[in-house]
Design an enzyme around this catalytic site. Structure first.
Site, PDB file in Angstrom:
ATOM      1  CG  HIS A  75      -2.148  -0.815   1.078  1.00 55.19           C
ATOM      2  ND1 HIS A  75      -3.250  -0.667   1.879  1.00 55.19           N
ATOM      3  CD2 HIS A  75      -2.453  -1.802   0.198  1.00 55.19           C
ATOM      4  CE1 HIS A  75      -4.191  -1.502   1.491  1.00 55.19           C
ATOM      5  NE2 HIS A  75      -3.732  -2.224   0.469  1.00 55.19           N
ATOM      6  CE1 TYR A 204      -4.791   3.925   8.987  1.00 57.76           C
ATOM      7  CE2 TYR A 204      -5.235   3.708  11.337  1.00 57.76           C
ATOM      8  CZ  TYR A 204      -4.532   3.342  10.210  1.00 57.76           C
ATOM      9  OH  TYR A 204      -3.558   2.373  10.304  1.00 57.76           O
ATOM     10  N   PRO A 296      -3.437  -0.015  18.876  1.00 61.25           N
ATOM     11  CG  PRO A 296      -5.157  -1.485  18.370  1.00 61.25           C
ATOM     12  CD  PRO A 296      -4.523  -0.760  19.484  1.00 61.25           C
ATOM     13  CE  LYS A 300       4.311   3.057  13.455  1.00 61.64           C
ATOM     14  NZ  LYS A 300       4.676   2.559  12.135  1.00 61.64           N
ATOM     15  CE1 TYR A 388       0.208   3.049   7.570  1.00 56.67           C
ATOM     16  CE2 TYR A 388      -0.747   3.784   9.638  1.00 56.67           C
ATOM     17  CZ  TYR A 388      -0.771   2.954   8.542  1.00 56.67           C
ATOM     18  OH  TYR A 388      -1.765   2.015   8.420  1.00 56.67           O
TER      19      TYR A 388
HETATM   20  P1  FAS Z   1       2.583 -12.186  21.322  1.00 57.21           P
HETATM   21  O1  FAS Z   1       1.622 -11.781  22.395  1.00 57.21           O
HETATM   22  O2  FAS Z   1       2.119 -12.225  19.901  1.00 57.21           O
HETATM   23  O3  FAS Z   1       3.191 -13.627  21.628  1.00 57.21           O
HETATM   24  C1  FAS Z   1       3.520 -13.996  22.942  1.00 57.21           C
HETATM   25  C2  FAS Z   1       3.524 -15.500  23.022  1.00 57.21           C
HETATM   26  O4  FAS Z   1       3.962 -15.844  24.328  1.00 57.21           O
HETATM   27  C3  FAS Z   1       2.142 -16.101  22.824  1.00 57.21           C
HETATM   28  O5  FAS Z   1       2.156 -17.103  21.836  1.00 57.21           O
HETATM   29  C4  FAS Z   1       1.792 -16.669  24.197  1.00 57.21           C
HETATM   30  O6  FAS Z   1       1.050 -17.879  24.117  1.00 57.21           O
HETATM   31  C5  FAS Z   1       3.178 -16.923  24.785  1.00 57.21           C
HETATM   32  N1  FAS Z   1       3.164 -16.956  26.249  1.00 57.21           N
HETATM   33  C6  FAS Z   1       2.470 -16.164  27.093  1.00 57.21           C
HETATM   34  N2  FAS Z   1       2.645 -16.594  28.362  1.00 57.21           N
HETATM   35  C7  FAS Z   1       3.476 -17.678  28.306  1.00 57.21           C
HETATM   36  C8  FAS Z   1       4.027 -18.576  29.258  1.00 57.21           C
HETATM   37  N3  FAS Z   1       3.726 -18.454  30.548  1.00 57.21           N
HETATM   38  N4  FAS Z   1       4.843 -19.575  28.839  1.00 57.21           N
HETATM   39  C9  FAS Z   1       5.133 -19.718  27.522  1.00 57.21           C
HETATM   40  N5  FAS Z   1       4.643 -18.909  26.560  1.00 57.21           N
HETATM   41  C10 FAS Z   1       3.818 -17.912  26.960  1.00 57.21           C
HETATM   42  N6  FAS Z   1      -0.525  -4.850  16.562  1.00 57.21           N
HETATM   43  C11 FAS Z   1      -0.591  -4.173  15.392  1.00 57.21           C
HETATM   44  O7  FAS Z   1       0.456  -3.735  14.897  1.00 57.21           O
HETATM   45  N7  FAS Z   1      -1.812  -3.976  14.750  1.00 57.21           N
HETATM   46  C12 FAS Z   1      -2.978  -4.496  15.267  1.00 57.21           C
HETATM   47  O8  FAS Z   1      -4.039  -4.337  14.688  1.00 57.21           O
HETATM   48  C13 FAS Z   1      -2.947  -5.222  16.471  1.00 57.21           C
HETATM   49  N8  FAS Z   1      -4.085  -5.784  17.001  1.00 57.21           N
HETATM   50  C14 FAS Z   1      -4.010  -6.454  18.189  1.00 57.21           C
HETATM   51  C15 FAS Z   1      -5.154  -7.041  18.771  1.00 57.21           C
HETATM   52  C16 FAS Z   1      -5.083  -7.713  19.999  1.00 57.21           C
HETATM   53  C17 FAS Z   1      -6.330  -8.332  20.604  1.00 57.21           C
HETATM   54  C18 FAS Z   1      -3.847  -7.823  20.671  1.00 57.21           C
HETATM   55  C19 FAS Z   1      -3.740  -8.527  22.006  1.00 57.21           C
HETATM   56  C20 FAS Z   1      -2.702  -7.255  20.106  1.00 57.21           C
HETATM   57  C21 FAS Z   1      -2.773  -6.586  18.858  1.00 57.21           C
HETATM   58  N9  FAS Z   1      -1.647  -6.037  18.256  1.00 57.21           N
HETATM   59  C22 FAS Z   1      -1.687  -5.364  17.090  1.00 57.21           C
HETATM   60  C23 FAS Z   1      -0.379  -6.171  18.869  1.00 57.21           C
HETATM   61  C24 FAS Z   1       0.153  -7.547  18.526  1.00 57.21           C
HETATM   62  O9  FAS Z   1       0.156  -7.742  17.138  1.00 57.21           O
HETATM   63  C25 FAS Z   1       1.518  -7.655  19.170  1.00 57.21           C
HETATM   64  O10 FAS Z   1       2.266  -6.455  19.030  1.00 57.21           O
HETATM   65  C26 FAS Z   1       2.329  -8.813  18.658  1.00 57.21           C
HETATM   66  O11 FAS Z   1       1.571  -9.988  18.791  1.00 57.21           O
HETATM   67  C27 FAS Z   1       3.627  -8.860  19.466  1.00 57.21           C
HETATM   68  O12 FAS Z   1       4.235 -10.056  19.233  1.00 57.21           O
HETATM   69  P2  FAS Z   1       4.986 -10.808  20.428  1.00 57.21           P
HETATM   70  O13 FAS Z   1       5.843  -9.835  21.149  1.00 57.21           O
HETATM   71  O14 FAS Z   1       5.602 -11.999  19.790  1.00 57.21           O
HETATM   72  O15 FAS Z   1       3.870 -11.211  21.479  1.00 57.21           O
HETATM   73  C1  PHB Z   2      -5.597  -4.333  10.999  1.00 50.71           C
HETATM   74  O1  PHB Z   2      -5.774  -4.551   9.786  1.00 50.71           O
HETATM   75  O2  PHB Z   2      -5.839  -5.182  11.883  1.00 50.71           O
HETATM   76  C2  PHB Z   2      -5.085  -2.984  11.412  1.00 50.71           C
HETATM   77  C3  PHB Z   2      -4.606  -2.114  10.442  1.00 50.71           C
HETATM   78  C4  PHB Z   2      -4.126  -0.868  10.824  1.00 50.71           C
HETATM   79  C5  PHB Z   2      -4.138  -0.512  12.166  1.00 50.71           C
HETATM   80  C6  PHB Z   2      -4.614  -1.398  13.135  1.00 50.71           C
HETATM   81  C7  PHB Z   2      -5.088  -2.642  12.756  1.00 50.71           C
HETATM   82  O3  PHB Z   2      -3.670   0.711  12.536  1.00 50.71           O
END
Ligand code: FAS
Ligand code: PHB
Length: 393
Positions: A75, A204, A296, A300, A388
């Protein structure tokens, strides 16, 4: 108790743990990944959608970018809507050629899991109660339980990629760390639906009723969000209620062009900004959501996890391959410098785009004035665009 040894134990098999595991394996550095849930459970979580250019390059370096380039959507801009108007932020023009890649975190995680299988590297899923130990000394180790048996893995380093709720940050004595937090007074209700996106780029939307975001996963799968109250529940929203609300928050031409249909995923995510300092404690290093959380809005979270992986990998490669700990010792300061800039940007985007009840109609006008200035100022738009697409590592 079974006892084994490796060079690096990674707690967490999300994108950061898997990416670091791949880069270490590629460099010939032995590592084990532990996760408390199954691979299927991890892949079932719907998370991020936008990859910065730095993340794309890191996945290329890891050798896992082939499907992303085949199926991902590059994009070169996105739209901002407010006060019934629609303005395109031309990322490619404003950043002299940079873009973002639309490719779901689920797909990134799947590609990394497939590569780890091809590598034959060890991942222990459904490892219960993983705990880091003795990381303030020279012989750290991690214990966990699997099928009722307690295991101990001795190692040189423990990398906490275990997210916000994981054990790594919690294993550090409270007095040794500083936390910074801001909880936002709303959440995001998100849906996935097998319907074509309303636009070829993201939208947005700032609206007096609240924020909305039109995103996507592919050209036939849409990802939509509306700001909702913290005490709201996904089950309180029928699909029709969702479609009606998001269309109220968009300019008429967009609302009328929206294809609606049944959602197959519907969930609410709370929004917070959170940072822990420092991100290293002896032989324990915190990476990704284990160390920081962003709303989100600025897309980032996942991308910050990747830049943390970049920095900690530079440190580990320096230690094992160049016999130098300079990069390892500089990890926390380097990572935090980029983290705080992304935390600021995510806070700024969130503050500008969401409805804050306390700010009233004056606050709405101030947001609209900021947006009006932003879309008519090359300097302000450049600042938005360079943040961004992702600041340099
Ligand atoms: P993660 O949370 O992805 O991974 C951590 C891992 O550690 C998991 O697999 C978990 O099972 C494991 N773990 C936890 N406790 C443990 C234990 N006791 N023992 C062993 N393993 C354990 N970011 C964006 O950029 N855009 C978005 O739209 C966006 N939407 C999101 C929506 C939600 C609901 C959430 C919660 C986050 C969102 N994020 C978004 C942020 C998300 O993408 C994170 O930044 C990303 O998953 C970070 O990756 P990790 O640091 O690997 O952590
Ligand atoms: C998404 O596609 O999940 C998304 C995209 C942009 C954002 C947040 C979430 O800023």
């Amino acid at each position: 108790m079974s006892r084994t040894r490796t060079q690096v134990v990674i707690i967490g098999s999300g994108p950061s743990g898997l990416l670091l595991g791949r880069l270490l394996t590629k460099a010939g550095i032995d590592n084990v990944i532990l996760d408390r849930v199954s691979a299927a459970y991890i892949l079932g979580r719907v998370r991020a959608g936008v990859l910065e250019e730095g993340t794309v390059h890191k996945l290329e370096e890891a050798g896992v970018a082939e499907r992303m380039h085949r199926e991902g959507l590059p994009h070169s801009g996105f739209d901002l809507t407010f006060d019934g108007r629609r303005h395109r932020i031309d990322l490619e023009h404003l950043t002299a050629g940079k873009k973002v890649m639309i490719y779901g975190q689920t797909e990134v995680t799947q590609d990394l899991m497939d590569q780890r299988t091809r590598d034959g590297a060890s991942t222990i899923y459904e490892a219960e109660d993983a705990q880091p130990h003795a990381f303030d000394g020279s012989q750290p180790y991690v214990t966990y339980r699997k099928d009722g048996v307690t295991h101990r893995v001795d190692c040189d380093f423990i990398i906490g990629c275990d997210g916000y709720h994981g054990p790594s940050r919690k294993a550090v004595p409270e007095a040794a760390l500083k936390t910074f937090e801001k909880v936002y007074p709303f959440g995001w209700l998100g849906i996935l639906a097998e319907v074509p996106p309303v636009s070829h780029e993201l939208i947005y939307a700032n609206h007096p009723r609240g924020f909305a975001l039109c995103s996507m996963r592919t050209e036939t799968r849409s990802r939509y969000y509306v700001q909702c109250s913290l005490d709201d529940k996904a089950e309180n929203w029928t699909d029709d209620m969702f479609w009606d609300e998001i269309r109220r928050r968009l300019p008429d031409e967009v609302a009328q062009a929206m294809t609606t249909g049944p959602s197959f995923e519907k969930s609410i995510a709370p929004l917070r900004s959170f940072v822990v300092e420092p991100m290293r404690f002896g032989k324990l290093f915190l990476v990704g959501d284990a160390a920081h959380i962003v709303p989100p809005t600025g897309a980032k979270g996942l991308n910050l996890a990747v830049s943390d992986v970049h920095y900690v990998m530079e440190g580990l490669a320096g230690h094992y391959l160049d016999k130098s700990d300079v990069a390892l010792n500089g990890y926390s300061e380097r990572a935090l410098s980029r983290v705080w800039k992304a935390v600021r940007f995510s806070w700024w985007m969130t503050t500008m785009m969401h409805r804050f009840d306390d700010n009233g109609t004056f606050g709405q006008r101030i947001q609209e004035a900021e947006l009006d200035y932003l879309v008519h100022s090359e300097a302000a738009s450049k600042s938005l665009a360079e943040n961004y697409v992702g600041l340099p590592y």
